[in-house]
Write an enzyme that holds these catalytic residues in place. Structure first.
Site, PDB file in Angstrom:
ATOM      1  CG  LEU A  93      -2.241   0.673   1.119  1.00 20.51           C
ATOM      2  CD1 LEU A  93      -3.081  -0.009   0.081  1.00 20.51           C
ATOM      3  CD2 LEU A  93      -2.937   0.685   2.454  1.00 20.51           C
ATOM      4  CB  SER A  94       3.941   2.020   1.598  1.00 21.10           C
ATOM      5  OG  SER A  94       5.098   2.811   1.544  1.00 21.10           O
TER       6      SER A  94
END
Lengths: 214, 183
Positions: free
Chosen positions: A15-16
């Site tokens: 997600l990063s």
């Protein structure tokens, strides 16, 4: 006699986007530096909660800044990263629990596949181009069935807690174990400093003699 | 014929340690790259709504208005006080000490100190800080690069290698050779 390779732990979450940048740089350098790179799939949501931090995208000016920063860094580091138009909802609403549990299961059972599968997941979230990572359907299916088992859940929780113990307030976090000391470096923009700590040569984010095509 | 130097604006506050890191790297590179580095004393307090360095940054604003060639050295001395020797920078005598250490005469420094509460200086600091905000700053340091009609705002002291990439210049690490790295 070459000295023993130094261990680097990279804590990351698909997600990063910055985690992807740090990941690609370290994957290139693991063949060039005397290091042992350990990939540690973690949950950024849990780290944020534990530290009291907030996703930077929640601050309007940071959200605006992030878009340009990621775009420029993607060009500089040669990673095909593109923020989806609804990246806000991707980050905040969709989450990454299943994906990170899946990677945890991969790490437990087929660790050699972890790099490729991680990259494939980033490609899906952060790039328009989706490539197959080369896992057989049966393998993938089998792992998917395991993601809600206690073993996988606990492993992901333990890894994420380890990041928190190192002092993480976000991801990516690179932990370098050097001569009895532990250095926790936050961000994809600490790789030159890491080289300095390791006494290795920094050759920019796209070092020569590496095929930068993902 | 060398192309025109590209303008970089560095918005900084001596209360910001990362500002100091970015400042030193850019000061080293201004002699190596084809750039025109403009130092822009700003107030991180206004950008972040925090406690501040108001007097010190007003003083630097005054320096920039009247003796701009002294700005780099006086800025450095203020950082040295707060982030190297853990000394005060809020009292007038602290600011005077920094200015004198930078090579200013007591008269010059005193004269500038008397001006820090004038509308001219206050407005200039406010305008500079507002400019940083207009560029999208949410903290400091911020480096704004003006390239080929485009403006790039880079946040942090850790965007200098990316800056080199945008400028088409060579990044030689934070302590490039042929520069005396002693401050």
């Amino acid at each position: 006699m070459t000295p023993a390779p130094r261990t680097l732990e990279l804590f990351y979450d698909v997600l990063s986007p910055y985690s992807w940048l740090g990941f690609e740089v370290l994957c290139r350098y693991k063949k060039l530096w005397n290091i042992n790179l350990q990939l540690r799939p973690s949950l950024i949501a849990a780290i944020m909660k534990d530290s009291g931090n907030q996703p930077p995208a929640l601050l309007p000016r940071k959200a605006q800044y992030l878009q340009n920063d990621i775009r420029l860094l993607g060009q500089h580091i040669q990673v095909p990263i593109q923020l989806p138009k609804d990246f806000f909802s991707v980050i905040l609403e969709k989450g990454s629990l299943s994906a990170m549990r899946f990677l945890t299961a991969v790490n437990l059972e087929h660790p050699k596949m972890l790099e490729k599968v991680s990259r494939e997941l980033w490609m899906r979230v952060w790039s328009r181009a989706a490539e197959k990572a080369g896992m057989s359907t049966e393998q993938a299916q089998g792992l998917l069935e395991k993601i809600s088992t206690p073993k996988v859940k606990n492993e992901l929780r333990d890894t994420t807690n380890a990041a928190c113990k190192y002092g993480a307030f976000g991801l990516p976090v690179t932990v370098a174990h050097l001569d009895g000391q532990t250095h926790m470096l936050f961000g994809s923009d600490r790789m030159e400093l890491l080289a300095h700590l390791l006494g290795e040569k920094w050759m920019g984010p796209v070092p020569p003699a590496i095929n930068a095509k993902i």
